[in-house]
Design an enzyme around this catalytic site. Sequence first.
Site: not given
Length: 363
Positions: A142, A189, A221, A245, A249
């Site tokens: 970001y 990751k 993942d 983020d 959700d």
Amino acid sequence: MKKRIAVLPGDGIGREVTAESVKVLECIASAYGHEFVFEEAQIGHEAIEATGNPLPDTTLDLLHRSDAILFGAVGHPKYDNDPTLKVRPEQGLLRMRKELGLYANIRPVKLFDALLHASAIKPEILKGADILFFRELTGDVYFGEKGRKDNNSTAYDLMIYSQQEVERIAHMAFRAARTRKGKVTSVDKANVLESSRLWREVVQRVGHDYPDVELEHLFVDAAAMKLIQSPRNFDVVLTGNLFGDILTDEASQIAGSMGMLASASVGDRKGLYEPIHGSAHDITGKGVANPLASILSTALMLDISFGLKDEADTVVRAVEMTLEEGYRTADIADRHTPAEKILGTAQMGSKVVASITKVATEV
Ligand code: NAD
């Protein structure tokens, strides 16, 4: 106690749900003898329309003068459908986080028992799930360098983290785990990304200061899969901006709906409190948005920024009581919910206010 609260409703349903949170805070103030002074300012699309700037100086000035910030959401279909627009609503939010040094986004994911059947996930998997996310807010793709090259045909966003950025949020997560079940799951990751390898290295080092807290590492993942498969195995989840983020959700489905998840963005100074959802253009103006995520974010404000634990517990208990009485907004209703118990945004806010009065007088 007297506190100044900046109110930034923003765009779409942000304005609708924030109005209900102000009602709740006013009720708490009168029930417990506090004085909350509310002052409203613009952000996002509405600020761009009025001033050309998604975070005008007058808003920034108010933020600096306030004790805490109640935020709704930013966004408008105009920008979603035209990625070439240079001035965008979300820039207001990103700049606000940077200006206030808000580096940790705390998102509690807890399913109210009354909503066990509202989720698409089986009740026996969900019951008892209680997860606290720490999402880093000021680094990652970001804020890394971004751009185009090769005649505009290639685009890049740099994923970047410094040791210090990881350290400070890691300490927060470990401290929180000590007050809960004593486990931190760090999500990265690290098998592919260098920034994730630094992340893991730093988290492991910080972990040595908290030998009483169990530390587990998961690749993002696998974490995405395990969150749905066995949500009860998580306690505190610590992760970067992008992974956080997306995962939160996903985790909203554990709580039943996007309309149920609150968040606090904190740093070393003041806090910003907001629902995790966006401006939801598909339901804006219909009066059906679920205000409970925003209302639950006021509980986080009362607790974290003002140290008013009893008042915070009252808000959460009032939401729980309202749900136990069978009231639902459309997003959390199921086929067993009678039509008369399906409420609009303002009606749901008023039911919670009524429950606060009951809870506060019982105490
Ligand atoms: P969204 O969170 O606005 O909506 C996703 C889905 O969840 C929609 O179907 C919506 O109707 C539903 N939903 C969300 N909140 C709800 C609520 N309180 N009650 C009932 N249903 C609810 O995400 P999106 O559709 O991807 O984005 C819409 C706009 O919001 C975009 O412009 C995006 O940029 C912006 N956005 C802003 C923020 C923020 O301000 N923090 C966060 C995410 C998205």
